[in-house]
Scaffold this active site. Structure first.
Site, short mmCIF file in Angstrom:
data_model
loop_
_atom_site.label_atom_id
_atom_site.label_comp_id
_atom_site.label_asym_id
_atom_site.label_seq_id
_atom_site.Cartn_x
_atom_site.Cartn_y
_atom_site.Cartn_z
N ASN A 107 0.83 -1.21 0.00
CA ASN A 107 0.00 0.00 0.00
C ASN A 107 0.87 1.26 0.00
O ASN A 107 2.05 1.22 -0.36
CB ASN A 107 -1.00 -0.02 1.16
CG ASN A 107 -2.36 0.54 0.76
OD1 ASN A 107 -2.46 1.61 0.18
ND2 ASN A 107 -3.41 -0.20 1.08
N HIS A 133 3.58 0.02 -2.61
CA HIS A 133 3.99 -1.38 -2.68
C HIS A 133 5.51 -1.55 -2.73
O HIS A 133 6.04 -2.36 -3.52
CB HIS A 133 3.34 -2.07 -3.88
CG HIS A 133 1.85 -2.18 -3.81
ND1 HIS A 133 1.17 -2.29 -2.62
CD2 HIS A 133 0.90 -2.16 -4.79
CE1 HIS A 133 -0.13 -2.38 -2.87
NE2 HIS A 133 -0.32 -2.29 -4.17
N HIS A 207 -1.45 -9.80 -3.50
CA HIS A 207 -2.24 -8.84 -4.28
C HIS A 207 -3.05 -9.53 -5.38
O HIS A 207 -3.12 -9.03 -6.51
CB HIS A 207 -1.31 -7.78 -4.88
CG HIS A 207 -2.00 -6.51 -5.30
ND1 HIS A 207 -2.76 -6.42 -6.45
CD2 HIS A 207 -2.04 -5.29 -4.73
CE1 HIS A 207 -3.24 -5.19 -6.57
NE2 HIS A 207 -2.81 -4.48 -5.54
N ASP A 281 -11.02 1.90 -3.33
CA ASP A 281 -9.57 1.70 -3.14
C ASP A 281 -9.26 2.16 -1.72
O ASP A 281 -8.51 3.11 -1.51
CB ASP A 281 -8.78 2.49 -4.18
CG ASP A 281 -7.32 2.02 -4.28
OD1 ASP A 281 -6.94 1.12 -3.51
OD2 ASP A 281 -6.57 2.56 -5.11
N GLU A 347 -6.92 -7.30 0.23
CA GLU A 347 -5.55 -7.41 0.72
C GLU A 347 -5.49 -7.18 2.24
O GLU A 347 -5.51 -6.04 2.69
CB GLU A 347 -4.66 -6.38 0.03
CG GLU A 347 -4.71 -6.39 -1.48
CD GLU A 347 -4.18 -5.10 -2.05
OE1 GLU A 347 -2.97 -4.81 -1.87
OE2 GLU A 347 -4.96 -4.34 -2.66
#
Length: 383
Positions: A107, A133, A207, A281, A347
């Site tokens: 993230n 990430h 992911h 998101d 996730e």
């Protein structure tokens, strides 16, 4: 909302293995094979774990990637339920985090900066000024080493990677392993472990983007039903960094405490957070918080096929991403063009930007106090 950090232990690890195990009527198998080579000539392997109930998982050593996850429907018809590519070259040439292991920090981290013990560290800013990430050269692009492959009551593969001190700006030499296990009930376990020789931050997850109707199905994933046991989520700024607020989901497009069709509120332009994220998101603050063994973080079902996915985790958060940036330019498995809504990511992880948010569960680890995240993809069928 308060969360407590639970320290890893041999007892917790044993409990995780017990959760992904069943008394074996049949042995599960693990098959190792060549998957191609990288540009520098390094060989990449694929390990396929198979259970007698029809569930199988294929893992690439490049990115410790879950390349495929095959699940039967209520009539026994099998389908791959995650998005991805058929070949290694596409994962290298067109990276989009499909099924990869993300780290060191999954993230976003605001402005790519965080401080530990008075020292500020700068990471690559690979996402609108933020670090995403791991900063663009994260664990998803590493070639992991095979430590063990085993068939038996629980089939497994153990992969290892060492991230050196200063890698992408992170402090400490980080020694990591990812263990995939598959049992006869259709439980695919993923165990992330890491230790460091200096104080640092770690946040690892998988992911995968799911569609329980089957990857590439004509209607995409938007008829799937999602449940997330969370009373609150973390709203974000225009750059998708959490504001620090824990906002109640009640009465909003973000309320998935009861099973809800994905498409119901995906395009609700009246919700400013849906507009900012171009859909979902966002991180959910799971009601369970941090737990010593994996507990339910999400449930995704496809009523037409009967396929059911339960995501369990020891971590306090769940990032729900509705594939908003899939725009039909990527050619995935079987020649399918992936579009928005063709798959969703669920996730489990620490909260985004936790190193800069004192109200969030800490992502810090220290020498002698390693990192551990146990999660399970539990597959079943409803009638």
């Amino acid at each position: 909302m308060q969360f407590s950090v639970i320290r890893s232990s041999h007892l917790a690890c044993a409990a995780f293995i017990a959760l992904t195990m069943t008394a074996p009527a049949h042995a599960a198998s693990a098959q190792r094979e060549n998957a191609g080579k990288l540009g520098d000539g390094s060989a990449v392997e694929a390990i396929t774990l198979r259970a007698a109930n029809g569930v199988s998982a294929r893992i690439l050593t490049y990115g410790a990637t879950l390349q495929s996850l095959i699940a039967p429907d209520r009539h026994g018809r099998r389908a791959d339920v995650i998005l991805g590519y058929d070949d290694l070259a596409s994962y290298v040439d067109h990276p989009n985090y499909f099924g990869v292991t993300v780290g060191r920090y999954a993230n976003r981290i605001a402005n790519g900066r965080f401080a530990l013990d008075g020292v500020t560290y700068q990471l690559p800013q690979n996402n609108n000024g933020q670090s995403l990430h791991g900063g663009g050269r994260g664990f998803d692009k590493a070639l992991w080493r095979v430590v063990a492959v085993k068939s038996g009551p629980v089939a497994k593969v153990v992969l290892a990677h060492v991230s050196p001190d200063g890698d992408s700006g992170y402090p400490g030499t980080l020694t990591t392993t990812v263990t995939y296990t598959l049992d006869e009930k259709g439980n695919l376990g993923i165990l992330f472990e890491a230790s460091s020789d200096k104080p640092t931050i770690v946040n690892m997850t998988n992911h995968a983007l799911f569609n329980m109707a089957g990857e590439g199905s004509a209607g995409g994933a938007m008829d799937n039903r999602l449940t997330i046991p969370a009373r609150a989520y973390t709203p974000v700024t225009a750059t998708l960094i959490p504001t620090g607020e824990l906002r109640p989901v009640a009465g909003s497009a973000f309320d998935f405490r009861k099973a809800r069709r994905l498409n119901d509120a995906l395009r609700d332009g009246r919700d400013a957070q849906i507009v900012v994220g171009r859909g979902y998101d966002h991180n959910y603050a799971l009601d369970k918080g941090v737990t010593p063994t994996p507990q339910l973080a999400a449930r995704l079902t496809d009523p037409a096929s009967g396929r059911v996915l339960e995501v369990l985790s020891t971590e306090p958060g769940l990032q729900f991403y509705s594939g908003n940036f899939l725009d039909g330019t990527l050619i995935g498995k079987h020649g399918h063009l992936y579009r928005m809504g063709d798959g969703i990511a669920l996730e489990p992880q620490k909260f985004p930007d936790a190193p800069n948010q004192p109200g969030f569960v800490s992502a810090r680890i220290d020498p002698g106090k390693p990192y551990r995240h146990a999660m399970i993809y539990r597959l079943s069928v409803s009638q």
